[in-house]
Write a protein that holds these residues in place. Structure first.
Motif, PDB file in Angstrom:
ATOM      1  N   PHE A  55     -10.335   4.486  -2.079  1.00 39.71           N
ATOM      2  CA  PHE A  55     -11.630   4.545  -2.749  1.00 39.71           C
ATOM      3  C   PHE A  55     -12.193   3.143  -2.953  1.00 39.71           C
ATOM      4  O   PHE A  55     -13.377   2.884  -2.722  1.00 39.71           O
ATOM      5  N   TYR A  56     -11.307   2.208  -3.412  1.00 44.42           N
ATOM      6  CA  TYR A  56     -11.755   0.843  -3.667  1.00 44.42           C
ATOM      7  C   TYR A  56     -11.763  -0.008  -2.406  1.00 44.42           C
ATOM      8  O   TYR A  56     -12.087  -1.183  -2.459  1.00 44.42           O
ATOM      9  N   GLU A  57     -11.393   0.591  -1.254  1.00 40.85           N
ATOM     10  CA  GLU A  57     -11.341  -0.106   0.027  1.00 40.85           C
ATOM     11  C   GLU A  57     -10.420  -1.334  -0.080  1.00 40.85           C
ATOM     12  O   GLU A  57     -10.710  -2.418   0.409  1.00 40.85           O
ATOM     13  N   ASP A  58      -9.283  -1.105  -0.755  1.00 35.76           N
ATOM     14  CA  ASP A  58      -8.276  -2.148  -0.939  1.00 35.76           C
ATOM     15  C   ASP A  58      -7.325  -2.077   0.251  1.00 35.76           C
ATOM     16  O   ASP A  58      -6.304  -1.367   0.234  1.00 35.76           O
ATOM     17  N   THR A  59      -7.658  -2.814   1.282  1.00 34.80           N
ATOM     18  CA  THR A  59      -6.916  -2.719   2.542  1.00 34.80           C
ATOM     19  C   THR A  59      -5.469  -3.150   2.382  1.00 34.80           C
ATOM     20  O   THR A  59      -4.542  -2.510   2.921  1.00 34.80           O
ATOM     21  N   GLU A  60      -5.253  -4.215   1.634  1.00 34.21           N
ATOM     22  CA  GLU A  60      -3.892  -4.701   1.474  1.00 34.21           C
ATOM     23  C   GLU A  60      -3.008  -3.682   0.781  1.00 34.21           C
ATOM     24  O   GLU A  60      -1.865  -3.423   1.177  1.00 34.21           O
ATOM     25  N   THR A  61      -3.519  -3.093  -0.288  1.00 33.13           N
ATOM     26  CA  THR A  61      -2.749  -2.081  -1.015  1.00 33.13           C
ATOM     27  C   THR A  61      -2.472  -0.880  -0.138  1.00 33.13           C
ATOM     28  O   THR A  61      -1.359  -0.332  -0.131  1.00 33.13           O
ATOM     29  N   VAL A  62      -3.441  -0.467   0.626  1.00 32.62           N
ATOM     30  CA  VAL A  62      -3.235   0.668   1.530  1.00 32.62           C
ATOM     31  C   VAL A  62      -2.154   0.342   2.536  1.00 32.62           C
ATOM     32  O   VAL A  62      -1.265   1.178   2.809  1.00 32.62           O
ATOM     33  N   ASP A  63      -2.170  -0.879   3.081  1.00 29.59           N
ATOM     34  CA  ASP A  63      -1.139  -1.271   4.045  1.00 29.59           C
ATOM     35  C   ASP A  63       0.249  -1.211   3.407  1.00 29.59           C
ATOM     36  O   ASP A  63       1.210  -0.699   4.021  1.00 29.59           O
ATOM     37  N   ARG A  64       0.347  -1.723   2.188  1.00 30.33           N
ATOM     38  CA  ARG A  64       1.655  -1.729   1.530  1.00 30.33           C
ATOM     39  C   ARG A  64       2.140  -0.312   1.266  1.00 30.33           C
ATOM     40  O   ARG A  64       3.307   0.017   1.487  1.00 30.33           O
ATOM     41  N   LEU A  65       1.232   0.520   0.764  1.00 27.79           N
ATOM     42  CA  LEU A  65       1.638   1.889   0.440  1.00 27.79           C
ATOM     43  C   LEU A  65       2.050   2.661   1.684  1.00 27.79           C
ATOM     44  O   LEU A  65       3.021   3.420   1.681  1.00 27.79           O
ATOM     45  N   LEU A  66       1.326   2.456   2.781  1.00 25.21           N
ATOM     46  CA  LEU A  66       1.668   3.159   4.024  1.00 25.21           C
ATOM     47  C   LEU A  66       2.980   2.638   4.596  1.00 25.21           C
ATOM     48  O   LEU A  66       3.804   3.405   5.126  1.00 25.21           O
ATOM     49  N   ASP A  67       3.196   1.313   4.485  1.00 24.16           N
ATOM     50  CA  ASP A  67       4.462   0.751   4.957  1.00 24.16           C
ATOM     51  C   ASP A  67       5.639   1.291   4.145  1.00 24.16           C
ATOM     52  O   ASP A  67       6.692   1.648   4.703  1.00 24.16           O
ATOM     53  N   CYS A  68       5.439   1.377   2.849  1.00 22.47           N
ATOM     54  CA  CYS A  68       6.490   1.892   1.967  1.00 22.47           C
ATOM     55  C   CYS A  68       6.787   3.346   2.311  1.00 22.47           C
ATOM     56  O   CYS A  68       7.964   3.753   2.397  1.00 22.47           O
ATOM     57  N   LEU A  69       5.716   4.155   2.542  1.00 20.36           N
ATOM     58  CA  LEU A  69       5.932   5.562   2.875  1.00 20.36           C
ATOM     59  C   LEU A  69       6.618   5.691   4.230  1.00 20.36           C
ATOM     60  O   LEU A  69       7.493   6.542   4.435  1.00 20.36           O
ATOM     61  N   SER A  70       6.250   4.813   5.154  1.00 22.85           N
ATOM     62  CA  SER A  70       6.873   4.840   6.482  1.00 22.85           C
ATOM     63  C   SER A  70       8.354   4.520   6.388  1.00 22.85           C
ATOM     64  O   SER A  70       9.196   5.158   7.033  1.00 22.85           O
ATOM     65  N   GLN A  71       8.694   3.533   5.566  1.00 24.82           N
ATOM     66  CA  GLN A  71      10.099   3.171   5.385  1.00 24.82           C
ATOM     67  C   GLN A  71      10.877   4.315   4.762  1.00 24.82           C
ATOM     68  O   GLN A  71      11.995   4.636   5.170  1.00 24.82           O
ATOM     69  N   SER A  72      10.246   4.956   3.795  1.00 22.15           N
ATOM     70  CA  SER A  72      10.924   6.063   3.112  1.00 22.15           C
ATOM     71  C   SER A  72      11.195   7.203   4.069  1.00 22.15           C
ATOM     72  O   SER A  72      12.231   7.867   4.007  1.00 22.15           O
ATOM     73  N   LEU A  73      10.248   7.466   4.942  1.00 28.44           N
ATOM     74  CA  LEU A  73      10.418   8.552   5.901  1.00 28.44           C
ATOM     75  C   LEU A  73      11.506   8.241   6.917  1.00 28.44           C
ATOM     76  O   LEU A  73      12.120   9.158   7.495  1.00 28.44           O
ATOM     77  N   SER A  74      11.801   6.980   7.129  1.00 29.06           N
ATOM     78  CA  SER A  74      12.797   6.596   8.124  1.00 29.06           C
ATOM     79  C   SER A  74      14.213   6.587   7.550  1.00 29.06           C
ATOM     80  O   SER A  74      15.179   6.449   8.293  1.00 29.06           O
ATOM     81  N   GLN A  75      14.338   6.688   6.209  1.00 28.00           N
ATOM     82  CA  GLN A  75      15.645   6.663   5.589  1.00 28.00           C
ATOM     83  C   GLN A  75      16.292   8.043   5.681  1.00 28.00           C
ATOM     84  O   GLN A  75      15.649   9.056   5.961  1.00 28.00           O
ATOM     85  N   ALA A  76      17.587   8.057   5.342  1.00 30.38           N
ATOM     86  CA  ALA A  76      18.340   9.308   5.471  1.00 30.38           C
ATOM     87  C   ALA A  76      17.813  10.361   4.521  1.00 30.38           C
ATOM     88  O   ALA A  76      17.672  11.523   4.867  1.00 30.38           O
ATOM     89  N   THR A  77      17.574   9.990   3.276  1.00 32.68           N
ATOM     90  CA  THR A  77      17.043  10.932   2.287  1.00 32.68           C
ATOM     91  C   THR A  77      15.540  10.765   2.244  1.00 32.68           C
ATOM     92  O   THR A  77      15.023   9.751   1.771  1.00 32.68           O
ATOM     93  N   THR A  78      14.845  11.778   2.745  1.00 36.23           N
ATOM     94  CA  THR A  78      13.385  11.661   2.891  1.00 36.23           C
ATOM     95  C   THR A  78      12.638  12.780   2.202  1.00 36.23           C
ATOM     96  O   THR A  78      11.477  12.978   2.459  1.00 36.23           O
TER      97      THR A  78
END
Length: 1997
Positions: free
Chosen positions: A1450-1473
């Motif tokens: 909503f706030y067009e905070d690109t950096e925050t979006v990148d971090r959140l997506l990276d964090c979600l991507s990492q979580s999905l790649s772990q054993a417990t997802t």
């Protein structure tokens, strides 16, 4: 002499007392007094003949006689003018010397006479001298080349032996070019001859001696005597002796030759020449010695020498001799004087075309003699000679005109007949004229005897015995009625040498044969005959004497006569126009019947009068504007198409809307038209001037006049009284005539023609009846002119340049209105434009009949008001102040300023709807007239320098309607009073009283006229009219009325109009005002004031009925004025208010109690309901006041309830929603009047309201108007009315809030579609001016629905309304922006936070900006860092349903979006997802409301964030998962969001999503997403198919094609993916389509299209809006046609067929299997478009080769037989026929194949089960043949047409008909629709009417007659039509002939029309057959047998 005597006796008025004396023939100018009389006669008659022949030659000439300057050739000079090679005019000459001898047998011309040196008659030397000296004169233009010849004309011949002996030879000279002086061999054997002298030395010697010196020498030698002496006694020496002495030729003293002369010394040139000649004569060498001894002897020697000289030497040149001999002609043996007389008479007879010309010769002789005797008559010109001859003709004609018909009239000068007509007529007459039997009298019958007489005369002149004009005599039958004339006629006709035929023209209606029977004696020469030309229709006893019945037609005239007739001028509505322009290019015979031609040729001016009359100032016209009830634009058509369940394209095939809003109806199906119209009326009632609709279009007056591109024809112009309806018609009339002078503008004032409408038969069922109304019942239109009547009929029948204007539809009664409507239904399609005016309350009636919405005249705006006032005053003041001169600048400025001030003051004074009063043109005119005196005073004061402010003058003035009319009446009164006072010599009480009484009488007369105007019923007029005064008789009353009528015209309110000059008001509103005033005076409170009309029950009942009229209120104007007058009582009268407020029932007059009781008892209190509906505020208040006084409040509420009770449902056609009551209409009408009215009404219920009342207020004043989207709450209304609506809405909500306890169960129980509170919320949200009402509604809703979930549901439903409205109404998208925020504020202020939270996501999804503005500051940014360990925090939502990721996007905070997506991507790649997967499924992918982060990014157009989110999905999802989520709508990842963008038309959002998909995922994902199907209620849908707007489609294709070399291939694949996708081709732009064709080749692309679906292919190629063929190049188009017509394998059936074959044989337009493109067009219409694009753009020889070869013809025939009228082959023939000026080669080719086609369709039917198709096919084929018969005569060869006729007459056997031909079949079904009378009759073969079929047959017969002759036509008409398996009950079984069948079916006029194409003999025979059919009598056997043989022999051909 005997011949002369006979001729004289035969002459009507013979010349007497004019005997010619021979002595008079010698003219004084003849110098030779001794000339014998016979010579003068010879010369004179030669002159006569020269004149006659010269005029006959036709060139300009001058004829002269005795012109002395020409010397010896002065007897006759003929000079004429010729044109040289260089086109110059040059004179040529003929000179004649006449020599006449009495003893011509013995007298001969000898050589001696030719050689004579004296003035002998035939001396060639003399004539040579004249030729040299007098004739040749180059200075005067008489060079040798200009001389034809010089002639010696004599009646004697040469002595040729003598001439030969003396060396003179003659050369015969025959000049064929000389037709002036050459003569043929005479009856006695005498042969006139012409010679020239042969150019020999003998002749040349004679001519050389013509020199004067030579002549003198010769005479000198001749005077020598034998004793050497010269005798000088000859006269020549008397002349030259002095010169001989002076020139030293003779010595005076010695009387011998002078020494100088003898020896040639010191001599002059002349003397020396004389010496040489004498020497030659002497023939001696030494003549000097001999001549010295000669002496001279004479009598007249002078005493002294003078000074006279010898003539100068005049040498004769050889060229002169050659020239003379070339021109010199002897005309010998010419006719003598007596013979010339015979020749002259004969040639004069030829000139006059007479057998006997003695009388003419005598007249001509006398005329010539007068000229001949006149010494001043030097020359006679050819014009003078022609005049002389014509004077002779006229004198004889004048003599004959005493008993004969003179044809020197316009008919004879113009009428000339074609050669074939003359030959045919001559052929009919010849047997009678050449017969030798005793029948000397015969008849010819005709419609126009004079015309036929001219034809007869033209015909008999071609016969050998009747070439001379006196071989016949033509007279009028009136000659036989006058004894003197009959006696003269008998004497004239008795001449045996002339007048062999007497033609009697009998133009009278009655005929008596007896008066002609004995006119020719029985023993008279059989050459004498009488021909009677009688009028058709008279009884002929001697029928066997009838030669023939003459048909008269324009086509019989020669082209020159036709042109002359067409060039005649007619005064056509004020302008002289030629007949040609009035008829136009159509067949002139359709107008120029015999009666029309007779009128045109009569010489009298034909006047077609103008029908324009305006009751006002034509020079004061202010441009007007008109409006429709709403805008008929694309959005309206889109809504209409949805209501009709069809596409816009298909709808536009039924009707179209023009730019000015008029509807053009294309369909002729009345049921279909009614269906569409009813839907349009529904939409107009429910969706008229709504807040969401486009503003009503404003149309200028000029746009409605006569736009050649105008679609609609009927224009209804409506408006209240005085809006200028009549004036605008007058303006239209003038402008149309100015632009289109040849248009016939017929303007009919319906009120003026009340009687004509009343007398006209109501059974108007045909065009002919309708036309009769205009030609017969309204004779003023055609001015009793036959030509005008015929022209009008023709124009109406052919829809040719007619504009019809009907004025005052509202002013005639209901029955007459029905007649007018029936007329209009028939005539509407026949006029170029139809204008009809009415007041508004009759709009619906006219609209429903004409299927057009009425235009409403807009009132003048303030600027126009001021302009009108200014123009009116300027015009009138010029007459009154300046005597027509222009006003001064100061006066004009004052006028302009006063006009502006008055308009301003009026607008300030009036309030509410009254403010528009001065804008009504009539009221504006009244204001102008009333205030003109004030303006004059201002101007005069200014001149007198008296200061007076305009504001003071206007300070206390009232401008309401009633005040203006009262002021007008007072102004008229004062003006009239002032005029009478000024006329009185002195003012006194008696005069003043008398004038006042007179004015009262005039006012009483005006009242009576007003009653008669408003009430046509005599009973009503008698009831309302005041009785006769007791002391007046009826005679006195009539006399007084006449006197008062005349004075009333001067009063200024009335005028005389119509043919009978009836007195009427110049505007109807004056009558309405006076009647209303008359009624109102009966309602006055005080007994001494009212007029007592309500005291009588019958009158009272009548007035009450008038006041209670509701449907199509004829008396609305009366009620308007009555309502205004009541205002003084109900608002301003203190006594009345006291009675009402204190309920003083005893003071209420009985007459008013009667009125109140009448209102209660009259149809549920109808007058009160009418007052509400009609917005008669004061009538409503007055009735309520009466109720308040008479009844308690409970009773009043009961009465009001009865007004609003449910009545029977009304249809959409009446403009009301079906199922709704009149209650809703009455309640809704409160919105359109002052809110105080509703306040008065609702006040009765504010404290006591039953449930039903609350329910009705809610439903009828809120739910229904808002749901139906009508105009009751429209913010586009004027400010005062909009404010009024707001107040009414406030009162409604106040009422509902007060009764909310009663309301709550009503609202909660509402289930019907139009009883939804969300509709009210929707309306109030998006109407900004209803903000306070929105608060009230939400407050009320909180009470009814206290639960939060109910509120949430309400807002969700409201949003769904917005979604439903999206895409339909353009303004919805504008309203949404920013206005939903107001609702959010109200919810916040009322503490509904829970609701705000629940709807937050809805607001963001639908209106991102509103969400940002209202919710943005509540969303906090998350500071906490996100790690895989804290990934569960992404599942946490705030009160608005947003997670951290949502807020970051909503706030067009690109950096925050990148971090959140990276964090979600990492979580999905772990054993417990599991937690990360929950985030994926519940936040990123599977949000129930579609509220995903990607949606937020797309909604706010964050392209980069969209890319990042899609890149994230690409990384974390498998290919299958990604594919699934991309195309699953419920997943909302992309596909669902994309659908919202399409649905809400959010182009930028749509583009953002597609761009991201292509950029991140690639082209294949994009294509898959666009073409993926999801189920819907209609089957399935794709994004590709859903982009049905060009902007969206363009955006989509641009993205597909961008940066992709294979894009056009892929785009083609998208289109050809399924049947629905291919229809999207209509949205492709031109450049893209061309590239799509180019990448695979146009042939391959077209083949792919055809294989996809044949019907769809043809639709896309040819039909709008796609029309792909428009983008094909010529070679591409030709290749496509080859592809379509080339045989190929059908993949489904595995058979070899062309696509064209499959289309024609396997497809019918109505087959369900082929309905895919039919949402837009029927296949038949598709085919028509295809033919337009192909046949019209490809050379015809290619079309013939591809479509109409032998296989093509067979294909067409099979298609016709298989499908009949539904066959596409029928569409081909229809298209070719309708395109009259195109495809001639194709049609000609088809006509050549038509014989085979006919044989094929007539063969026995075996394999086709539907016989109707075969029968229909036969009819249509024959129609085509008849329509194009003229194309069969290629190169003048008519054999093809003959073969066709033989083919149509061949008889066949099949299972329906036995031994019948296609021609017989045609007439068997000729009038099936009339005979059966059942529209469901199985054999619907006809698509035209009987009249059109009759015209087609007649045109065909005419073509056959012209090309093949009458016999072929006869064969067609007498053809037997066969026997049938079933019988036609009403047709006699004896009717075996075609023409008998038609006759017995009752088509008499058609029979007569067919008979005109037969020659007379054939026509008589066929008529006899018809007589036999009608009387069952036997026709003479010979005739019937002969015809039977011919008619029954058809099959052999």
């Amino acid at each position: 002499m005997a011949e002369e005597q006979n001729s004289a006796d035969a002459t009507i008025a013979p010349l007497q007392g004019e005997a010619l004396h021979l002595g008079t023939l010698v003219p004084p100018k003849v110098t030779n007094a001794n000339r014998p009389i016979h010579g003068s006669l010879f010369q004179f008659k030669l002159t006569e003949i020269a004149l006659i022949r010269g005029i006959g030659a036709g060139f300009p000439f001058h004829l002269g006689t005795e012109i002395q300057e020409f010397g010896k050739f002065d007897d006759l000079v003929f000079k004429y003018q010729v044109t040289t090679g260089d086109q110059r005019q040059q004179w040529r000459y003929k000179f004649v010397q006449a020599k006449h001898k009495l003893d011509e047998g013995n007298c001969k011309i000898t050589s001696q006479e030719l050689r004579s040196r004296d003035d002998g008659n035939f001396s060639i030397a003399k004539y040579f001298k004249c030729y040299r000296n007098d004739i040749i004169n180059e200075s005067e233009g008489r060079c040798p080349e200009a001389i034809d010849d010089v002639v010696i004309c004599t009646n004697i011949n040469f002595n040729e032996n003598d001439l030969n002996r003396n060396g003179i030879e003659l050369v015969p000279h025959n000049d064929p070019s000389d037709n002036i002086f050459s003569f043929d061999k005479l009856p006695g054997g005498k042969v006139p001859l012409r010679y020239k002298l042969k150019n020999t030395e003998v002749v040349r010697e004679i001519l050389k001696e013509n020199c004067p010196i030579f002549h003198l020498a010769q005479k000198l030698m001749e005077s020598k005597t034998g004793d050497n002496r010269f005798d000088l006694t000859h006269e020549i020496f008397q002349k030259y002796l002095p010169a001989l002495l002076h020139e030293n030729v003779i010595h005076l003293q010695s009387k011998s030759f002078h020494f100088n002369f003898i020896y040639g010394t010191n001599l002059s040139r002349s003397a020396n020449e004389l010496r040489h000649i004498l020497r030659d004569f002497s023939q001696r060498n030494h003549w000097e010695r001999d001549w010295r001894k000669f002496t001279f002897h004479g009598k007249f020697w002078p005493t002294t020498l003078g000074s006279q000289l010898l003539p100068k030497p005049n040498y004769v040149m050889d060229t002169e001799i050659d020239s003379f001999l070339d021109k010199f002609v002897f005309a010998v043996n010419t006719p003598n004087e007596v013979e010339l007389d015979t020749i002259m008479k004969r040639e004069l007879g030829n000139y006059y075309n007479l057998l006997v010309s003695d009388i003419q010769s005598n007249i001509f002789f006398q005329k010539m003699l007068d000229w001949f005797k006149n010494p001043e008559s030097r020359w006679m010109t050819s014009d003078e000679g022609l005049r002389m001859l014509e004077e002779g003709r006229n004198k004889i004609d004048l003599m004959r005109s005493q008993i004969t018909i003179s044809y020197q009239n316009p008919i004879n000068k113009i009428v000339e007949f074609k050669e074939e007509v003359i030959d045919e007529t001559a052929g009919k007459l010849k047997p009678f004229l050449t017969s030798n039997n005793d029948e000397k009298i015969h008849f010819i019958s005709t419609d126009w005897p004079d015309f036929t007489a001219v034809k007869v005369v033209s015909a008999i002149k071609t016969l050998a015995d009747y070439k001379c004009s006196d071989s016949y005599l033509i007279v009028s039958s009136k000659c036989f009625e006058n004894l003197d004339e009959r006696e003269q006629l008998t004497k004239t006709f008795g001449n045996e040498s002339a007048h062999h035929l007497l033609i009697v023209v009998c133009a009278e209606e009655e005929f008596n044969f007896d008066q002609y029977a004995d006119f020719i004696p029985a023993n008279k020469d059989k050459k004498k005959k009488m021909l009677l030309v009688v009028k058709r229709g008279i009884t002929l006893v001697n029928l066997h004497l009838l030669i023939y019945d003459d048909a008269i037609s324009y086509g019989q005239l020669r082209e020159t006569s036709q042109e002359a007739l067409l060039s005649k001028k007619v005064s056509f509505q004020g302008q002289d126009l030629p007949v040609r322009d009035l008829i136009g290019p159509a067949n002139h015979e359709n107008v120029l019947h015999f009666s029309s031609m007779r009128e045109i040729l009569s010489g009298k001016k034909i006047v077609v009068p103008s029908s324009n009359s305006i009751r006002g100032e034509q020079n004061i016209y202010i441009k007007r504007h008109l409006t429709l009830p709403f805008r008929l634009d694309e959005k309206f058509l889109d809504k209409l198409s949805k209501e009709l369940n069809c596409s816009v394209n298909k709808l536009q095939k039924q009707m179209r809307v023009g730019k000015e809003g008029n509807i053009e109806w294309i369909t002729e199906d009345q049921q279909k038209k009614s269906e569409i119209w009813n839907k349009m009326r529904q939409l107009s009632a429910t969706n008229g001037k709504q807040s969401t609709a486009s503003p009503s279009p404003v149309i200028s007056d000029d746009e409605l006049i006569l736009d050649p591109t105008a679609n609609g024809k009927a224009v209804i112009i409506s408006g209240v009284a005085g809006t200028g309806k009549t004036t605008i018609l007058s303006y239209f009339y003038r402008e149309i005539k100015k632009a289109k002078a040849d248009h016939w503008v017929i303007r009919v004032n319906l009120t003026d023609n009340f009687q004509a409408l009343s007398e006209f038969s109501a059974n108007v069922t045909s065009l002919s009846n309708a036309i009769n109304f205009f030609t017969d019942n309204l004779p003023a239109i055609v001015n009793n002119s036959w030509f005008a009547r015929s022209l009008l009929r023709h124009r109406l029948e052919t829809s040719d340049r007619i504009v019809l204007m009907l004025d005052g539809f509202d002013e005639i009664g209901g029955q007459l209105q029905e007649k007018v409507i029936r007329l209009l239904n028939i005539i509407q399609t026949k006029v170029a434009r139809l204008f009809i005016t009415t007041r508004n309350y009759f709009n619906g009636k006219l609209e429903n009949q004409l299927f057009q919405f009425a235009y409403t005249l807009e009132n003048f705006n303030k600027h126009a008001q001021a302009d009108y006032l200014n123009d009116y005053w300027i015009t009138n003041l010029k007459k009154q102040i300046t005597d027509g001169q222009e006003l001064s600048t100061q006066d004009q400025d004052l006028t302009r300023t006063f006009a502006a001030s008055l308009v301003k003051r009026a607008s300030e004074t009036l309030d509410g709807e009254e403010i528009s009063i001065i804008g009504i043109p009539l009221q504006c005119r009244i204001v102008a007239e009333c205030f003109q005196s004030e303006l004059q005073r201002i101007i005069q004061n200014k001149r007198d320098e008296i200061v007076e402010e305009e504001t003071q003058i206007l300070a206390d003035q009232k401008f309401d309607l009633l005040s203006m009319y009262r002021r007008l009446m007072e102004t008229k009164r004062q003006v009239f009073l002032g005029e009478k006072a000024n006329n009185a010599s002195a003012s006194n009480q008696i005069v003043d009283y008398a004038v006042e009484c007179l004015i009262k009488k005039i006012e009483s007369h005006l009242n009576q006229l007003a009653i008669e105007t408003m009430f046509r019923d005599p009973e009503k007029v008698n009831l309302l009219s005041p009785p006769l005064l007791p002391y007046q008789t009826k005679i006195e009353k009539v006399g007084e009325e006449k006197f008062v009528n005349e004075l009333g015209l001067k009063f200024g309110l009335t005028l005389q109009s119509g043919e009978n000059m009836e007195v009427q008001f110049w505007h109807r509103s004056f009558a309405e005002y006076l009647v209303a005033k008359y009624f109102y005076e009966g309602f006055l409170l005080e007994d001494e004031s009212h007029n007592g009309i309500l005291d009588k029950e019958p009158v009272r009942d009548l007035i009450f009925q008038v006041m209670s009229e509701r449907e199509h209120d004829h008396y609305d104007g009366i009620k308007v004025f009555f309502d205004s007058m009541l205002k003084e009582l109900v608002q301003d009268d203190d006594n009345w208010r006291e009675i009402v407020d204190q309920r003083l029932v005893n003071r209420l007059p009985e007459r008013l109690k009667h009125y109140a009781n009448f209102t209660i008892n009259h149809h549920n209190c109808r007058p009160l309901g009418d007052a509400i509906d009609s917005q008669h505020t004061n009538i409503f208040k007055f009735i309520c006041d009466c109720f308040d006084v008479m009844f308690d409040s409970t009773k009043v509420r009961q009465i009001l309830n009865s007004v609003l009770e449910y009545t029977s449902p009304r249809t959409f056609a009446d403009g009301i929603w079906k199922g709704h009551s009149k209650r809703s209409t009455a309640l809704a009408s409160f919105y359109d009047q002052k809110y105080q009215v509703f306040q008065r009404y609702i006040g009765y219920y504010m404290d006591h309201a039953e449930r039903d009342v609350v329910k009705h207020i809610l439903e009828d004043m809120l739910y229904s108007p808002i749901y139906l989207r009508n105009d009751v709450l429209d913010e586009t209304y004027p400010e005062w009315l909009q404010e009024n609506k707001l107040k009414v809405t406030k009162l409604i909500l106040d009422f509902l809030v007060k009764h909310r306890a009663t309301l709550k169960p009503i609202m909660r129980a509402s289930t019907r579609d139009y009883e939804k509170p969300e509709d009210v919320l929707y309306f109030l949200i998006f109407n900004e001016c209803y903000h306070s009402q929105l608060e009230q509604w939400i407050e009320l809703f909180e009470f009814v629905y206290p639960e939060d979930n109910a509120f949430v549901k309400l807002f969700k439903d409201t949003v769904s309304i917005i979604r439903r409205r999206f895409g339909e109404i353009e303004l919805d998208r504008q309203w949404v922006e920013g206005r939903i925020g107001n609702t959010l504020k109200i919810l916040r202020d009322t503490g509904r936070n829970k609701v705000l939270e629940e709807i937050a996501r809805l607001v963001l999804i639908r209106e991102p900006q509103a969400f940002r503005q209202f919710y943005g500051h509540f969303l906090e940014k998350d500071e906490m860092e996100m790690t895989p360990a804290t990934i569960h925090l992404l599942l946490v939502r705030d009160s608005y349903g947003m997670t951290r990721l949502h807020r970051a996007v909503f706030y067009e905070d690109t950096e925050t979006v990148d971090r959140l997506l990276d964090c979600l991507s990492q979580s999905l790649s772990q054993a417990t997802t599991s937690t990360a997967e929950q985030v994926m499924n519940n936040v990123m992918l599977l949000d129930d409301e579609g509220f995903t982060p990607f949606y937020v990014a797309a909604a706010y157009l964050h392209q980069e964030l969209c890319n990042k989110i899609l890149a994230f999905f690409k990384n974390v999802l498998t290919t299958d998962q990604l594919q699934t989520h991309l195309t699953a709508e419920k997943m909302k990842l992309v596909y669902g969001i994309l659908w919202d963008a399409v649905t809400f038309h959010k182009v930028q959002m749509f583009t953002t999503i597609l761009t991201s998909v292509k950029h991140v995922l690639g082209q294949n994902y994009l294509l898959e997403m666009l073409s993926s199907k999801i189920p819907d209620e209609y089957g399935s849908k794709t994004v590709f198919k859903a982009c049905r707007e060009k902007v969206l489609f363009k955006a989509m294709t641009d993205i597909v094609l961008k940066d992709d070399d294979n894009g056009f291939h892929q785009l083609n694949d998208l289109f050809f993916k399924d049947d629905d996708s291919i229809l999207s081709l209509e949205y492709v732009d031109e450049e893209t389509f061309k590239q799509m064709l180019a990448v695979i080749g146009s042939d391959n692309w077209c083949l792919k299209l055809l294989r996809h679906d044949l019907c769809t292919a043809f639709y896309l190629l040819s039909s709008p809006p796609c029309e792909l063929l428009r983008q094909f190049q010529q070679d591409q188009l030709l290749n496509l046609l080859k592809l379509i017509t080339t045989t190929s394998r059908c993949t489904q059936r595995r058979i070899q067929q062309s696509y064209w074959n499959r289309l024609l044989l396997n497809v019918k337009w109505w087959k369900p299997d082929f309905e895919k493109p039919m949402d837009d067009w029927t296949l038949m219409e598709v085919l028509t478009h295809f033919l337009n694009h192909t046949f019209g753009n490809v050379q015809e020889n290619y079309i013939i080769e591809l479509f109409f070869d032998d296989k093509g013809i067979e294909l067409i025939t099979r298609s016709l037989l298989q499908y009949g009228k539904n066959s596409l082959a029928n569409g081909i023939f229809k298209h070719l026929t309708e395109e009259i000026r195109k495809y001639k080669d194709i049609k000609r080719h088809l006509m050549g194949k038509m014989a085979k086609i006919i044989r094929d369709v007539m063969k026995p039917i075996i394999h086709f089960s539907i016989d109707d198709n075969a029968e229909w096919s036969r009819i249509k084929e024959l129609d085509f043949v008849m329509d194009h018969a003229e194309l069969t005569n290629a190169n003048g060869d008519c054999s093809e047409l003959s073969t066709l006729i033989n083919t149509v007459l061949i008889k066949y056997n099949n299972n329906v008909i036995k031994k019948a031909s296609i021609w017989g079949e045609y007439f068997r079904h000729f009038d099936d629709e009339q005979r059966i009378g059942n529209p469901t009759y199985r054999l619907k073969i006809w698509t035209d009417n009987v009249n059109e079929r009759s015209a087609r047959v007649c045109a065909f017969l005419k073509c056959v007659s012209e090309k093949l002759g009458s016999s072929k036509v006869k064969k067609l008409l007498t053809h037997t039509h066969g026997r049938y398996a079933y019988d036609i009950s009403h047709v006699s079984c004896n009717a075996t002939l075609i023409i008998s069948l038609v006759n017995l079916k009752g088509h008499k006029s058609f029979v007569e029309a067919m008979l005109t194409h037969l020659n007379e003999e054939d026509r008589i025979q066929v008529r006899l057959l018809l007589v036999g059919d009608q009387t069952d009598a036997q026709v003479p056997s010979a005739s019937r047998d002969e015809l039977a043989v011919e008619s029954n022999d058809d099959s052999s051909n």
